[in-house]
Design an enzyme around this catalytic site. Structure first.
Site, PDB file in Angstrom:
ATOM      1  CE  LYS A  74      42.488  35.668  36.329  1.00 40.03           C
ATOM      2  NZ  LYS A  74      42.592  37.119  36.179  1.00 40.03           N
ATOM      3  CG  ASP A 131      48.174  39.364  35.230  1.00 37.51           C
ATOM      4  OD1 ASP A 131      47.838  38.316  34.648  1.00 37.51           O
ATOM      5  OD2 ASP A 131      47.382  40.080  35.868  1.00 37.51           O
ATOM      6  CD  GLN A 163      40.655  40.118  37.220  1.00 36.81           C
ATOM      7  OE1 GLN A 163      41.269  39.104  37.544  1.00 36.81           O
ATOM      8  NE2 GLN A 163      40.373  40.398  35.958  1.00 36.81           N
TER       9      GLN A 163
END
Ligand code: NDP
Length: 291
Positions: A54, A121, A98
């Site tokens: 990422k 997200d 994460q």
């Protein structure tokens, strides 16, 4: 029939180029560089790889990245404190925590604290709600990326039957919502579904988001169907080597499907590209600019 391969890596790279151009344009017009903050707690090796990929994509797309790598013993209060700081930081347009978080940290509490307008997200309940009622908001990256791949091979889904295997909040449910928005007739299958192979055989579009290595077999696939394999499973080959496989038995299903995504190189790169896209969208919105 031999399926055409949907090259997620190539499509994601093309998207990176477009994102970079739009990020550069925003910097030139408004002096704003889209910023993505990534919070990693602990040493889970798969998570470390995802975060590295990422951060690499962030640089490729001309975005700024803010990395927080915290030891596994970091307290919940500390993680919440970081999220609160990032919520207030005007240079940060997207916040990604994460998953999985270590067991002593309540993921729902952490994800629920992220400002919904920085929730790139798309996991915040407010964004899940916005998606389900058709309001603009952040769409989770994996379904958004999968929808782009489907659109490349079949722009008009009107009346087609889509079967999504998996009903998680991060993949299955939002995927079904997106397909519904595009006028597909959608079936969501899961571990209690009766005669799953028969259900799958009715699908013009089959999305597998299960987490079971190579579960979907050739005789589950309708000839000519579009098969999207979201699964990422690490297996050990009989020779003792580690290998990544999807939820679809790729070689045999490629003999029947019309188009199919490989693993790796299918949905995975699109997930990252859509994270960049969501961050870009967020920065444009914050700057009051139009994408
Ligand atoms: P979850 O474990 O949260 O959900 C799995 C879903 O599959 C559940 O709804 C479960 O049903 C269903 N399921 C499990 N076993 C069966 C079965 N035998 N038959 C039918 N349905 C079954 O997983 P995620 O949604 O988070 O992820 C799914 C896969 O996608 C994983 O392999 C994950 O690694 C991968 N993934 C890939 C990403 C990418 O970037 N490519 C991103 C995110 C995930 P039930 O609800 O009844 O338990």
């Amino acid at each position: 029939m031999v399926a055409s391969v949907i090259d997620g890596k190539k499509i994601a790279n093309e998207l990176h180029v477009e994102i970079r151009a739009k990020a550069d344009a925003l910097a030139a017009s408004h002096g704003v560089v889209p910023g993505l903050a990534v919070v990693l707690v602990g040493e889970d090796p798969a998570s470390a790889v995802y975060v590295r990929n990422k951060v690499k994509a962030t640089a490729e797309c001309g975005l700024k990245s803010f990395e927080f790598k915290l030891p596994a013993e970091t307290s919940e209060a500390e993680v919440l404190g970081i999220v609160e700081r990032l919520n207030k930081d005007p240079d940060v347009h997207g916040i990604l925590v994460q998953l999985p978080l270590p067991k002593h940290i309540d993921s729902d509490k952490v994800l629920g604290l992220i400002d919904p307008d920085k929730d790139v997200d798309g996991f915040h309940p407010l964004n899940a709600g916005r998606l389900s009622v058709g309001l603009p908001g952040f769409v989770p990256c994996t379904p958004r990326g999968s929808a782009i791949l489907i659109e490349k091979v079949q722009p008009d889904l009107s009346g087609l039957h889509a079967v999504v295997i998996g009903r998680s909040n991060i993949v299955g449910k939002p995927m079904a919502q997106l397909l519904l928005q595009k006028n597909a007739t959608v079936t969501i299958a899961h571990s209690r579904t009766k005669d799953l192979p028969a259900v799958c055989r009715t699908a013009d579009i089959l999305v597998a988001a299960v987490g079971r290595p190579e579960m979907v077999k050739a005789d589950w696939v309708k000839p000519g169907a579009i098969v999207i394999d979201v699964g990422i499973n690490r297996i050990t080959t009989p020779e003792g080597k580690g290998k990544l496989v999807g939820d679809v038995a790729y070689a045999e299903c490629a003999e029947v499907a019309g188009a199919i995504t490989p693993v790796p190189g299918g949905v995975g790169p699109m997930t990252i590209a859509c994270l960049m896209l969501n961050t870009l969208d967020s920065a444009y919105r914050a700057a009051g600019a139009t994408v």
